[in-house]
Write a protein that holds these residues in place. Structure first.
Motif: not given
Length: 440
Positions: A1-16, A154-157, A161-164
């Motif tokens: 689950m920790q890996y999924c959270s970090q991976r989702f964050f990487q996608i968010v950063v690329l989008a930004l 804004s931070l949350g879950n 799907i993990g912290m975003t």
């Protein structure tokens, strides 16, 4: 689950990076995530009988690390039905069971702490026990408002799907609200309720609370959270949470009534009748008219309401005020038919707030014919229903239909929810005088 959270964050950063075309904002987002990823939790409400998750939200560490801040609406089910639900958070395969220790139901905030161990030795001195802390760095609260247009995070879950981290902008306070909320242009999604919104210095300026979609989000100002924290630390309430909620709603509606009565209501003509309307900026108003040539009737109406009601629990809202006028004219109709028609048309009117039978008693109504100081005579129905668990609160529903004109009649009604008897009587005395015929 920790890996999924970090991976989702990487996608968010690329989008930004793609959307903004610059590195500074994304660097700030990376810094916020790196500093506080361990300080934001998913708050889960567990239904005890089934052992299943009933709902979820977000929360974050504040103060000395012993308290978690979240939205009141995230944990309200635990407050109203403590024997049915449990509050849990989890991080790195470690789970904590939490209790609600303070609430601000008006601003939709709650403070949580690790639940006491029922098997702990009661003879052990409380002073000798170090406070149980959560794993993570406490957030610093900022009671001020950002500059308009300032970038916030804004931070949350969201959606489990993990912290975003979601980037957005401060757009000032929402207009036409008695209770202050911040307008945030960012995607606050289900599951992010109760998460922190921080500035570039990682200070909390708001708390996620709601969304209207299309990048329109709403935040509780950080000043409200600071006030709740200070009150809890300096003068923790010894009364049950439900009574605290009742007191908070009563104070809120009493302030609304006082604000309305302290303002001079403006006289205006509506069709063939004079009405009084409040110019208060937190009242949202509307109007409509209809002329039916075939039936030879004319109808015009106007109403105002206080906007969004306060959430108490599932299907249960309060702290709401609305009123409405309707003028009806039918010059060719028999006189009694005019009153009958308007009474029938408005007879299906219902209070503006909702509530289940386990929370609200039945309405008790007093019906009588009265004449006000303006000389207008009407049949009035005044109805009150008390709250069952929130002692001292009532919903009030008022309806009056004039009976003293042959071919025209006017209706006036209001709803006030979550009010004390004293405030209800004050508004009733005022509202009895809001109608007058122009010739009087």
């Amino acid at each position: 689950m920790q890996y999924c959270s970090q991976r989702f964050f990487q996608i968010v950063v690329l989008a930004l990076l793609f959307v903004t075309g610059g590195a500074r904002a994304s660097d700030d987002a990376v810094g916020v995530y790196a500093a506080f990823q361990e300080s934001v939790f998913q708050v889960r409400i567990i239904e005890l009988a089934s052992g299943s998750q009933a709902s979820l939200g977000s929360g974050f560490i504040i103060a000395d690390g012993t308290l978690l801040a979240t939205n009141y609406h995230v944990v309200s089910s635990k407050i109203f039905e403590p024997e049915k639900y449990r509050i849990e958070i989890e991080k790195d395969d470690t789970s904590w069971v939490l209790d609600v220790v303070a609430v601000d139901a008006v601003h939709d905030l709650a403070l949580l702490a690790i639940a006491e161990d029922p098997d702990a030795d009661e003879t052990e001195s409380i002073d000798s026990v170090e406070p149980a802390g959560l794993v993570g760095r406490p957030f610093i609260l900022d009671s001020g408002l950002p500059e308009k247009g300032e970038t916030l995070y804004s931070l949350g879950n969201p959606h489990d799907i993990g912290m975003t981290v979601v980037e957005g902008n401060f757009n000032g306070l929402v207009e036409h609200r008695f209770v202050e909320q911040i307008h945030f242009s960012g995607a606050i999604n289900p599951g992010m309720s109760g998460g922190p919104v921080v500035n570039k210095n990682s200070q909390v300026v708001g708390v996620n609370v709601a969304t209207s979609g299309n990048q329109i989000g709403f935040l509780v100002p950080g000043s409200a959270l600071s006030a709740l924290l200070v009150n809890h630390q300096e003068a923790p309430s010894a009364e049950p949470l439900l009574q605290s909620i009742a007191d908070q709603i009563a104070s809120h509606t009493s302030s609304m009534v006082a604000a309305a009565l302290d303002t001079e209501w403006e006289r205006a003509q509506l069709g063939g009748v004079m009405i009084s309307s409040s110019p208060l900026p937190w009242l949202e108003c509307w109007g409509n008219s209809d002329k039916d040539k075939k039936a030879q009737t004319f109808t015009v109406s106007r109403g105002c309401h206080s906007g969004q009601a306060l959430y108490l629990s599932h299907g249960f809202s309060s702290g709401y005020f609305e009123y409405e006028y309707m003028f009806f004219e039918a010059k060719s109709w028999p006189s009694f038919s005019v009153y009958q028609y308007l009474a029938q048309e408005t007879g299906h009117a219902v209070p503006g707030n909702r509530g289940p039978t386990e929370q609200l008693a039945s309405y008790r109504c007093l019906d009588r014919e009265v004449e006000n100081a303006q000389g207008l005579r009407a049949r009035v129905s005044y109805c009150v229903r008390p709250y069952k668990k929130l002692k001292g609160l009532n919903d009030v529903f008022y309806m009056a239909v004039s009976v003293d004109r042959d071919h025209e009649s006017v209706m006036a009604h209001y709803t006030l929810s979550g009010v004390t008897q004293a405030s209800a009587q004050q508004l009733l005395a005022h509202f009895s005088e809001v109608l007058a015929w122009p010739s009087l």
